[in-house]
Design a protein around this motif. Structure first.
Motif, PDB file in Angstrom:
ATOM      1  N   ALA A 321      32.584  55.082  20.902  1.00 52.81           N
ATOM      2  CA  ALA A 321      33.983  55.203  21.320  1.00 52.81           C
ATOM      3  C   ALA A 321      34.366  54.135  22.326  1.00 52.81           C
ATOM      4  O   ALA A 321      35.550  53.802  22.467  1.00 52.81           O
ATOM      5  CB  ALA A 321      34.243  56.594  21.892  1.00 52.81           C
ATOM      6  N   ALA A 322      33.408  53.592  23.040  1.00 57.16           N
ATOM      7  CA  ALA A 322      33.677  52.487  23.962  1.00 57.16           C
ATOM      8  C   ALA A 322      33.743  51.206  23.148  1.00 57.16           C
ATOM      9  O   ALA A 322      32.724  50.723  22.651  1.00 57.16           O
ATOM     10  CB  ALA A 322      32.580  52.404  25.021  1.00 57.16           C
ATOM     11  N   GLU A 323      34.963  50.635  22.974  1.00 61.28           N
ATOM     12  CA  GLU A 323      35.138  49.505  22.067  1.00 61.28           C
ATOM     13  C   GLU A 323      34.217  48.345  22.402  1.00 61.28           C
ATOM     14  O   GLU A 323      33.706  47.662  21.530  1.00 61.28           O
ATOM     15  CB  GLU A 323      36.597  49.041  22.082  1.00 61.28           C
ATOM     16  CG  GLU A 323      37.528  49.942  21.290  1.00 61.28           C
ATOM     17  CD  GLU A 323      38.820  49.253  20.946  1.00 61.28           C
ATOM     18  OE1 GLU A 323      39.071  48.156  21.489  1.00 61.28           O
ATOM     19  OE2 GLU A 323      39.586  49.800  20.139  1.00 61.28           O
ATOM     20  N   GLY A 324      34.017  48.102  23.671  1.00 60.72           N
ATOM     21  CA  GLY A 324      33.195  46.970  24.071  1.00 60.72           C
ATOM     22  C   GLY A 324      31.743  47.123  23.667  1.00 60.72           C
ATOM     23  O   GLY A 324      30.988  46.147  23.666  1.00 60.72           O
ATOM     24  N   ARG A 325      31.317  48.351  23.325  1.00 58.65           N
ATOM     25  CA  ARG A 325      29.913  48.600  22.968  1.00 58.65           C
ATOM     26  C   ARG A 325      29.768  49.001  21.502  1.00 58.65           C
ATOM     27  O   ARG A 325      28.663  49.274  21.049  1.00 58.65           O
ATOM     28  CB  ARG A 325      29.347  49.707  23.861  1.00 58.65           C
ATOM     29  CG  ARG A 325      29.409  49.408  25.353  1.00 58.65           C
ATOM     30  CD  ARG A 325      29.014  50.616  26.182  1.00 58.65           C
ATOM     31  NE  ARG A 325      27.662  51.061  25.906  1.00 58.65           N
ATOM     32  CZ  ARG A 325      27.145  52.208  26.359  1.00 58.65           C
ATOM     33  NH1 ARG A 325      27.896  53.020  27.096  1.00 58.65           N
ATOM     34  NH2 ARG A 325      25.902  52.548  26.084  1.00 58.65           N
ATOM     35  N   ARG A 326      30.870  49.033  20.762  1.00 61.72           N
ATOM     36  CA  ARG A 326      30.784  49.589  19.408  1.00 61.72           C
ATOM     37  C   ARG A 326      29.889  48.751  18.511  1.00 61.72           C
ATOM     38  O   ARG A 326      29.045  49.283  17.779  1.00 61.72           O
ATOM     39  CB  ARG A 326      32.171  49.723  18.783  1.00 61.72           C
ATOM     40  CG  ARG A 326      32.152  50.517  17.485  1.00 61.72           C
ATOM     41  CD  ARG A 326      33.529  50.800  16.966  1.00 61.72           C
ATOM     42  NE  ARG A 326      34.370  51.409  17.980  1.00 61.72           N
ATOM     43  CZ  ARG A 326      35.666  51.654  17.809  1.00 61.72           C
ATOM     44  NH1 ARG A 326      36.245  51.334  16.664  1.00 61.72           N
ATOM     45  NH2 ARG A 326      36.373  52.198  18.774  1.00 61.72           N
ATOM     46  N   LEU A 327      30.077  47.436  18.505  1.00 61.96           N
ATOM     47  CA  LEU A 327      29.240  46.605  17.647  1.00 61.96           C
ATOM     48  C   LEU A 327      27.784  46.634  18.087  1.00 61.96           C
ATOM     49  O   LEU A 327      26.873  46.514  17.263  1.00 61.96           O
ATOM     50  CB  LEU A 327      29.765  45.170  17.627  1.00 61.96           C
ATOM     51  CG  LEU A 327      31.147  44.985  16.984  1.00 61.96           C
ATOM     52  CD1 LEU A 327      31.543  43.522  16.990  1.00 61.96           C
ATOM     53  CD2 LEU A 327      31.177  45.534  15.565  1.00 61.96           C
ATOM     54  N   ASP A 328      27.549  46.780  19.406  1.00 63.74           N
ATOM     55  CA  ASP A 328      26.165  46.926  19.880  1.00 63.74           C
ATOM     56  C   ASP A 328      25.533  48.196  19.339  1.00 63.74           C
ATOM     57  O   ASP A 328      24.337  48.233  19.022  1.00 63.74           O
ATOM     58  CB  ASP A 328      26.127  46.958  21.413  1.00 63.74           C
ATOM     59  CG  ASP A 328      26.491  45.616  22.024  1.00 63.74           C
ATOM     60  OD1 ASP A 328      26.223  44.587  21.385  1.00 63.74           O
ATOM     61  OD2 ASP A 328      27.051  45.604  23.131  1.00 63.74           O
TER      62      ASP A 328
END
Length: 768
Positions: A321-328
């Protein structure tokens, strides 16, 4: 036979039939080809099944064969040649077996059915080709492999799969691909022709009579694929590519879509097991949404959870849900969503890479080539070319009607990462500032088409006069299509202190906003513009924009408390600046808020005060404001049971309209007249003078529809429907149904009134 050429693969039979067709004896052919009669006889009798390539070439020349016939003769000879032996024993054909099928393959039933139907249609003169294209992560290879396994029984002569390495720095060349295909068909390395064209001819000859299924995975472009496609015979070729391969002709296309939510959840269920999904049903749905219904992302999430059998689905949902961590978070072992996107990104031209990553800065769900050009700093035509290239590469999705483009959510996140990595904050801010300036200049020029006070003979201040909207219809279409972009530009201008530009744009929007009062965004627009006026120290402009804000709170979001706060602040600012017009408007907006709050007596007092304030002024703006105040006052009086007094006030308003207002167009006054007629119709209805009420309501509805003002038209339609119901008119129900549905779509508080009126009409009709 085709054109007299034998279809048999036996070299001797083929040679004999070709010689007979040419009308040559063995002796004559022997002399022309430089081959002994005995050797020729052995070939025709099958004693020599695989003569050397140079011998076959000499025979083909002597027989006068064309290119295809010569290739077919060579192919039949090649099948009879002995293979070289190694220390390990006899050489075997190069195998190109299908990859392992995925056991938890999910959905795609319709696409699989279409392929099965195609396979049944394959015939000797109908080699079929299907291109499976689309954005990274759609599962193109998985689909093609699954389809190949399902269709294998239809192709008993073999199934071949070849990875063309389209995303590698050096994709497989057609020449090398043909060598592998020929090897898989049993052609010895020493017998494979040197040239690409000769290899292609030999491959087509070998494939011509067979029911083959050929999977060409990960193609880079048309030039790589074309030489590999069989030219005849009952074969089926499946080609997967991230490119559209639009240049391939006579092919079927299978454009895979994103999974539906239930399909994404089903895929997750097949990977992690039904027990875990049943235990966290909502988390499974949320996970599908966060994966954007992209098959690769759902599979990665599932594999990650499968490797952690005790981890709850909700934990991964929280992380993603945290966009900055989604791809991670979307990586499991060697499977990575980011890596899949990076493969395609690295294949792009520099201009297209710039366009893609900068387009991630665009506001809203989609964007135009104009916006992409501004953000990327490219000429418009180059931006269009980039957008089309990215669409063909599956990295953008094009609108089926308009020239607009959109990202998949995960691809937008990836592109935004590239902005930070490759451009940095300084370059990003320059791109956003350039776009902000252009967007607000265009939005202001477009909105002024609706401003009755604007001198339309003055030159346009549009940043691109040649491409600017030329009339109200085009201006409205642009303002609606680019709403997210110019609103984002207004926010940036406000936040970076460009207050004059904010005020100019918002002021230009004033009349346009009346046509779209169902847009909740007007609250933000006029909140920011009133803030900008305050920052510039302009009390007169602050009063005007606080009035716009009060209007937006009252009519756009139905928040009378906030409207009253804004209107009271506008009264103070108007009196401070000595602006009687804005004071009159502010008193009227305050009255509207008070009325909605149930403070009817206070509302009536404010309206009478506003009418008195405005009647003492002579400007055209004051006359229009007075019309509005009179119509509002009459409406209030009718609602408190004083319909006869309301009718007198609305008749007075109608008289002002008929007299006209100097400096104002007939079209504008017609709208005010329509409002007066609507209220007169409602007054007459309140007095139960139903037949007199119908004509003015019909006139008002027609005027609002002509002006394309749905928020006004649908309320007039509701009023008319209620009158028709009282008259038991046959149009009553149809009118009320249309009003109810439209008001619901506009989120109008009167939608409940429409539903109640319709229910009452139906109850009366049934006698219940």
């Amino acid at each position: 036979m085709r054109g007299g050429t034998p279809s048999t693969e036996d070299f001797g039979q083929r040679l004999r039939l070709l010689r007979t067709r040419a009308g040559l004896s063995q002796e004559a052919l022997s002399h022309s080809a430089g081959v002994s009669v005995r050797a020729l006889a052995d070939m025709e009798r099958g004693r020599t099944r695989g003569p050397q390539r140079r011998t076959v070439q000499a025979l083909a020349e002597a027989l006068g064969l064309d290119h295809d016939e010569a290739a077919a003769l060579e192919a039949s000879a090649a099948l009879g040649r002995p293979r070289p032996r190694t220390a390990e024993g006899p050489a075997a054909p190069v195998t190109l077996a299908l990859p392992r099928d995925i056991q938890d393959f999910t959905a795609r039933d319709a696409a699989l059915t279409r392929l099965r139907d195609l396979a049944r249609d394959a015939g000797p003169d109908r080699p079929l080709v299907t291109v499976v294209a689309g954005q990274p992560g759609l599962g193109k290879t998985a689909f093609a492999v699954h389809a190949a396994h399902r269709l294998a029984p239809h192709f008993p002569d073999g199934q071949l799969a070849l990875d063309l390495h389209g995303m590698d720095a050096e994709p497989t060349t057609p020449r090398d691909a043909l060598a592998r295909l020929l090897g898989a068909m049993g052609i010895a390395d020493s017998a494979i022709p040197a040239g690409t064209d000769d290899r292609a001819s030999l491959w087509r000859s070998l494939a011509a009579g067979r029911r083959l299924l050929l999977l060409l995975d990960n193609a880079v472009d048309e030039s790589q694929v074309s030489p590999l496609l069989p030219a005849s015979g009952p074969s089926l070729t499946l080609v997967t590519s991230r490119q559209a391969l639009a240049g391939l002709t006579s092919v079927h296309r299978c454009d895979l879509a994103l999974l539906r939510r239930e399909e994404a959840v089903e895929l997750l269920t097949r990977i992690v097991g039904p027990e875990r999904v049943r235990a966290e049903t909502q988390a499974a749905r949320d996970l599908a949404e966060l994966c954007g219904h992209l098959p690769l992302a759902v599979r990665i999430a599932g594999q990650r959870l499968l490797s952690r059998p005790h981890e709850r689905l909700g934990k991964l949902v929280t992380r993603l849900a945290a966009e900055g961590r989604r791809l991670d978070g979307l990586q499991a072992g060697s499977l990575r969503v980011r890596a899949a996107f990076a493969l395609s990104y690295r294949q792009l031209r520099e201009e297209s890479r710039t366009f893609l990553r900068r387009a991630a800065l665009a506001a809203g769900a989609d964007f135009s080539p104009e916006t992409g050009a501004l953000l990327a700093g490219l000429p418009y035509d180059e931006a269009v070319a980039c957008a089309e290239e990215l669409t063909d590469a599956g990295l953008l999705q094009s609108d089926p009607v308009a020239e607009r483009y959109r990202f998949h959510d995960l691809l937008r996140l990836y592109a935004a990462e590239q902005v930070e990595a490759e451009d940095g904050p300084a370059v990003r801010d320059v791109a956003l500032d350039r776009t902000t300036q252009w967007m607000l200049s265009r939005a202001t020029a477009a909105a002024l088409h609706f401003d009755v006070d604007h001198d339309h003979t003055t030159p346009s201040a549009d940043p691109d006069p040649e491409g600017a909207p030329t009339g109200r219809e085009e201006a409205r279409a642009w303002l609606e299509a680019e709403r997210a972009q110019w609103l984002a530009a207004l926010r940036r201008a406000h936040d970076t202190g460009r207050h004059r530009q904010v005020l100019d744009t918002a002021e230009a929007m004033h009349w346009f906003s009346d046509l779209n009062q169902h847009w909740e965004q007007w609250v933000e627009v006029f909140q920011r513009s009133s803030d900008s006026a305050r920052a510039l120290g302009s009390r007169r402009e602050e009063a005007a924009h606080l009035n716009y804000l009060a209007w937006a709170h009252n009519l756009c979001v139905h928040d009378p408390r906030s409207a009253l706060v804004a209107a009271d602040a506008a009264i103070v600012a108007a009196r401070d600046s000595g602006d009687g017009l804005q004071e009159g408007w502010a008193l009227g907006y305050a009255a509207g808020a008070l009325h909605r709050l149930g403070r009817t007596d206070e509302a009536q007092t404010r309206l009478r005060e506003a009418a008195h304030c405005l009647s003492s002024q002579s400007s055209p703006q004051a006359r229009l404001a007075e019309l509005t105040i009179l119509n509002t006052l009459g409406t209030l009086l009718r609602q408190i049971g004083r319909a006869a007094e309301a009718l007198d006030i609305h008749r007075r308003s109608e008289q002002i309209c008929r007299a006209g207002v100097p400096g104002r167009t007939d079209e504008l006054i017609a709208l005010y007249h329509a409002v007066a007629r609507q209220q007169i119709g409602n007054d007459l209805a309140a007095l139960e003078r139903w037949r007199e009420a119908e004509p003015p309501l019909r006139q008002a509805l027609a005027a609002f529809e002509t002006a394309q003002m749905p928020a006004w038209a649908e309320q007039a339609r509701l009023d008319l429907g209620q009158v028709l119901g009282a008259l038991r008119h046959p149009e009553a129900r149809e009118t009320l149904v249309a009003a109810r549905d439209a008001l619901a779509g506009l989120r109008s508080p009167r939608q409940d009134e429409a539903a109640t009126a319709l229910a009452a009409l139906d109850q009366d009709a049934t006698g219940i």
